[in-house]
Write a protein that holds these residues in place. Structure first.
Motif, mmCIF file in Angstrom:
data_model
loop_
_atom_site.group_PDB
_atom_site.id
_atom_site.type_symbol
_atom_site.label_atom_id
_atom_site.label_comp_id
_atom_site.label_asym_id
_atom_site.label_seq_id
_atom_site.Cartn_x
_atom_site.Cartn_y
_atom_site.Cartn_z
ATOM 1 N N THR A 235 0.635 -1.374 -0.199
ATOM 2 C CA THR A 235 0.259 0.042 -0.161
ATOM 3 C C THR A 235 1.307 1.423 0.326
ATOM 4 O O THR A 235 0.582 2.052 -1.050
ATOM 5 C CB THR A 235 -0.822 -0.036 1.258
ATOM 6 N N THR A 236 2.040 1.257 1.202
ATOM 7 C CA THR A 236 2.773 2.592 0.841
ATOM 8 C C THR A 236 3.677 3.301 -0.053
ATOM 9 O O THR A 236 3.246 3.517 -0.838
ATOM 10 C CB THR A 236 3.234 2.572 2.078
ATOM 11 N N LYS A 237 4.055 1.456 -1.364
ATOM 12 C CA LYS A 237 4.461 1.857 -2.261
ATOM 13 C C LYS A 237 3.301 2.604 -3.120
ATOM 14 O O LYS A 237 3.788 3.277 -4.244
ATOM 15 C CB LYS A 237 5.083 0.321 -2.484
ATOM 16 N N TRP A 238 2.261 2.392 -3.716
ATOM 17 C CA TRP A 238 1.581 1.563 -4.594
ATOM 18 C C TRP A 238 0.910 3.867 -4.259
ATOM 19 O O TRP A 238 0.787 4.179 -5.577
ATOM 20 C CB TRP A 238 0.357 0.864 -4.223
ATOM 21 N N LEU A 239 0.916 4.061 -3.112
ATOM 22 C CA LEU A 239 0.736 5.678 -2.396
ATOM 23 C C LEU A 239 1.899 6.531 -3.368
ATOM 24 O O LEU A 239 1.519 7.378 -3.412
ATOM 25 C CB LEU A 239 0.124 5.390 -1.091
ATOM 26 N N ARG A 240 2.815 6.160 -2.843
ATOM 27 C CA ARG A 240 3.897 6.678 -3.109
ATOM 28 C C ARG A 240 3.894 6.584 -5.177
ATOM 29 O O ARG A 240 4.136 7.606 -5.515
ATOM 30 C CB ARG A 240 4.935 5.987 -3.157
ATOM 31 N N GLU A 241 4.023 5.716 -5.866
ATOM 32 C CA GLU A 241 3.497 5.377 -7.079
ATOM 33 C C GLU A 241 2.634 6.779 -7.616
ATOM 34 O O GLU A 241 2.288 7.344 -9.271
ATOM 35 C CB GLU A 241 3.415 4.647 -7.283
ATOM 36 N N LEU A 242 1.050 6.739 -7.150
ATOM 37 C CA LEU A 242 0.535 7.612 -6.850
ATOM 38 C C LEU A 242 0.857 8.866 -8.053
ATOM 39 O O LEU A 242 0.418 9.385 -8.047
ATOM 40 C CB LEU A 242 -0.944 7.400 -6.660
ATOM 41 N N LYS A 243 1.059 9.710 -6.434
ATOM 42 C CA LYS A 243 1.163 10.910 -6.654
ATOM 43 C C LYS A 243 2.194 11.337 -7.866
ATOM 44 O O LYS A 243 2.221 12.037 -7.885
ATOM 45 C CB LYS A 243 2.178 10.589 -5.351
ATOM 46 N N GLU A 244 2.756 10.080 -7.987
ATOM 47 C CA GLU A 244 4.196 10.655 -9.117
ATOM 48 C C GLU A 244 3.708 10.316 -10.468
ATOM 49 O O GLU A 244 4.061 10.076 -11.985
ATOM 50 C CB GLU A 244 5.254 10.021 -9.433
ATOM 51 N N ALA A 245 2.424 9.500 -10.460
ATOM 52 C CA ALA A 245 1.766 8.788 -11.655
ATOM 53 C C ALA A 245 1.113 10.043 -12.592
ATOM 54 O O ALA A 245 0.368 10.757 -12.428
ATOM 55 C CB ALA A 245 1.378 7.557 -11.595
ATOM 56 N N LYS A 246 0.928 9.884 -14.310
ATOM 57 C CA LYS A 246 0.621 10.388 -14.881
ATOM 58 C C LYS A 246 -0.799 9.927 -15.152
ATOM 59 O O LYS A 246 -1.109 8.507 -14.568
ATOM 60 C CB LYS A 246 0.932 10.207 -16.158
ATOM 61 N N PRO A 247 -1.865 10.763 -15.379
ATOM 62 C CA PRO A 247 -3.400 10.613 -15.418
ATOM 63 C C PRO A 247 -3.515 9.326 -17.079
ATOM 64 O O PRO A 247 -4.314 9.682 -18.077
ATOM 65 C CB PRO A 247 -3.699 11.434 -16.158
ATOM 66 N N ASP A 248 -2.824 8.290 -16.677
ATOM 67 C CA ASP A 248 -2.745 7.093 -18.256
ATOM 68 C C ASP A 248 -3.870 6.232 -16.972
ATOM 69 O O ASP A 248 -4.164 5.888 -16.547
ATOM 70 C CB ASP A 248 -1.440 6.748 -18.294
#
Length: 644
Positions: free
Chosen positions: A30-43
């Motif tokens: 969960t923590t890893k996904w939240l970090r990736e979510l902040k940096e992810a593009k809207p795709d």
């Protein structure tokens, strides 16, 4: 035992997820996904992250499930990612189902199913079929549940026999409930064979339990008992406390049916002891009911009544009318959406007519230029201008009509929602607050009929029944007055009357209740204290305030009722020397919320409507109502009536 109960329910969801084509969320990520979510593009990757985070909270924080799934659906819609939308719709349905909103859950499951079938994602379709079936079981529609479990089974069979255990178990339970015992036995026997071959003790225990239920229903008690004993043995070995209590309760029921009340009582107590290790209110309630039957069968009516009260108290705590409310809300929402759709169609029709008008005028103008001389052109343009004005006037009138219709429909929508809230409040009060006193009265009458209590207990019980019935009658009167005021308003009829006489009449009505608590009520209002107001309304206010004072007073306390004039109003007060209130309690006192009601000094209950009703009645007179209280030192309620 179906896969939507206890641990079996969790195993059914596990099966569904194993054949899903979606992201397999792991809690530790969960923590890893939240970090990736902040940096992810809207795709598409971000849509999958929303699904993974939503899925990670299944069975835990349902608000997080719904939040992440909602964001995933919105993003998937905006970029046209249908598979991502299907997965997030599935997660949305799981979250709503966890909250008990089964109509809403089914709506999102069907949307996920439509998309998965459109994309030919068979594994995801099987996932959704199982979830829809479980939602229909919870919603009470067994026929639809069987239909969708069969669809899930057909897909599961393509993944091997191991994947068919849960749908087979679920189908065996549902066919038992619908009385189709041959089918039920077929599915349960097949599930048992596969589970044993796979070394799956958990599903083996459930299949054995289901077979015992089938044999019980077909009057093969010996076979049923053997299957129950084996299911209980396996459940104990794997520490499945839910399964153990299911088996113990079922064996105890068989003992009751055979008249072996002592053995039934022993098994029911064992079930309750086992349930101390977990929390399952429905299994506890079943055990209490068996103890009630057992002690009743032995003639021990006092213990029977005790466990009956335990059962009723637990039933009241889990009683819920949300299913009916959700169905009504869904119907209201459908009607409102249909009206809004009609508005949209009217607006679309208006735009089309505007385009048609513009096109027709343009054609006429071009035709006129070609065949009419320049001398006629000026007259044609004037005529065209007049036509345009007429068309614009018609368009404005239609737009105004559409807006009026829209405002009317929105007002109707608000009114419907408001009436629905009033209905919910009345139904909720009737369902929760009337059940306990009536059930207690019924139990007391049964004991009287059996002549099972002595004279001392009978006198004490009659006194308690009188207090309970008096409180219930006052609750009914408050509820009806409040409901009438909320639905259509109360018409006040002011007359000139003696307040002191009204107070004396009210004291007579509560004299027995006050005497039972050893409370003294003193009318300090002088005779012939005349006011002009609605006598019945002021009577309701005084009776509620005096009853509240009795409720929160201790033995040997006193209540004083007084009146004085101040400027252009009369102020009446009801003072008690009871337990008083904290500032926090005073803030929500007149809210009308059920949470605002607290138990009295002898655990007397209320609805929370009394003081809210008093406030509405006094405000309709143009007066005010307020309280002064210190915790531990009593309370004084004041209300004013303008002098006419």
């Amino acid at each position: 035992m179906i896969a939507n109960e206890g641990t079996a329910m969790r195993r059914a969801f596990l099966f569904i997820l194993l054949i899903s084509a979606g992201a397999n969320a792991q809690k530790g990520h969960t923590t890893k996904w939240l970090r990736e979510l902040k940096e992810a593009k809207p795709d598409t990757a971000k849509v999958n992250l929303y699904y993974a985070l939503s899925r990670a909270h299944w069975g835990g924080n349902l608000d997080s499930v719904l939040l992440m799934a909602t964001k995933g659906i919105e993003l998937a819609d905006s970029i046209g990612f249908k598979k991502g939308k299907a997965l997030n719709c599935l997660s949305m349905g799981a979250g709503l189902s966890g909250q008990g909103n089964y109509p809403g859950a089914i709506k999102y499951y069907l949307e996920a199913l439509k998309l998965s079938e459109e994309l030919n994602l068979e594994g995801l379709s099987g996932n959704v079929y199982g979830n829809i079936a479980i939602a229909y079981v919870q919603h009470g529609n067994l026929k639809k549940a069987i239909e969708y479990f069969n669809k899930a089974l057909r897909i599961a069979e393509k993944y091997g026999e191991a994947a068919t255990r849960e749908p087979l178990i679920n189908l065996s339970d549902l066919h038992t409930k619908t009385g189709e015992y041959a089918l039920a036995r077929k599915y349960a026997t097949r599930a048992l064979a596969i589970s044993r071959a796979q070394g799956d003790s958990s599903n083996s225990a459930i299949a054995l339990f289901n077979l015992s239920e089938i044999y019980r229903a077909t009057n093969h008690s010996d076979s049923a008992r053997l299957y129950l004993q084996e299911s209980a043995r396996i459940s104990m070995l794997i520490h499945d406390h839910h399964g153990v209590s299911y088996c113990l309760n079922s064996m105890a029921e068989m003992m009751v049916n055979e008249g072996k009340f002592k053995e039934a009582i022993v098994l029911a107590h064992q079930s309750l002891s086992n349930l101390e290790l977990i929390t399952n209110q429905e299994l506890s309630m079943k055990a209490y009911h068996i103890l009630y039957q057992g002690y009743f069968g032995l003639g021990n009516f006092r213990k029977a009544l005790h466990y009956r009260d335990q059962e009723i108290a637990l039933r009241n705590s889990i009683f819920n009318i949300e299913k009916e409310r959700e169905a009504n809300n869904l119907l209201n929402q459908y009607n409102l959406e249909r009206k809004e759709l009609q508005i949209q169609l009217l607006e679309k029709d208006n735009r089309l007519q505007q385009k048609e008008i513009a096109r027709g005028s343009l054609i006429k103008t071009i035709y006129g230029v070609g065949i009419i001389a320049l001398a006629v052109l000026a007259g044609f343009l004037i005529f065209s201008n007049i036509r345009w004005k007429n068309y614009n006037r018609i368009v404005r009138e239609r737009n105004a009509l559409i807006q009026d219709q829209k405002r009317t429909i929105m007002a109707q929508k608000k009114h419907l929602e408001w009436l629905n809230n009033v209905k919910d409040r009345i139904i909720s009060t009737i369902s929760h607050d009337f059940r306990s006193p009536l059930t207690t009265l019924h139990g007391f009458l049964q004991l009287l009929k059996l002549n099972a209590i002595d004279e001392a207990d009978k006198a004490r019980a009659v006194q308690q029944m009188e207090q309970s019935v008096s409180a219930t009658l006052m609750m009914i009167e408050n509820l009806l007055t409040w409901g009438r005021d909320q639905m259509s308003g109360l018409a006040l009829t002011p007359i000139n009357f003696d307040v002191s006489q009204l107070v004396d009449e009210g004291i007579q009505l509560v004299a027995l209740r006050a005497e039972n608590k050893k409370i003294t009520i003193v009318n300090q209002i002088a005779a012939f204290a005349w006011v002009i107001a609605d006598r019945d309304a002021i009577n309701i206010v005084l009776r509620n305030l005096v009853t509240n004072a009795i409720k929160f007073s201790k033995p040997n306390d006193s209540i004083y009722i007084a009146m004085h004039k101040e400027a252009q109003r009369v102020i009446i007060s009801v003072k008690d020397t009871g337990i008083g209130m904290s500032p926090e309690q005073q803030k929500s006192l007149f809210s009308g919320s059920a949470n605002a009601s607290t138990a009295g000094t002898e655990n007397e209950k209320g609805t929370g409507l009394g003081l809210a009703l008093c406030q509405e009645l006094i405000q309709q007179h143009g007066g005010e109502i307020w309280v002064e209280s210190v915790l531990g030192s009593g309370s004084t309620f004041f209300f004013s009536i303008p002098i006419r």
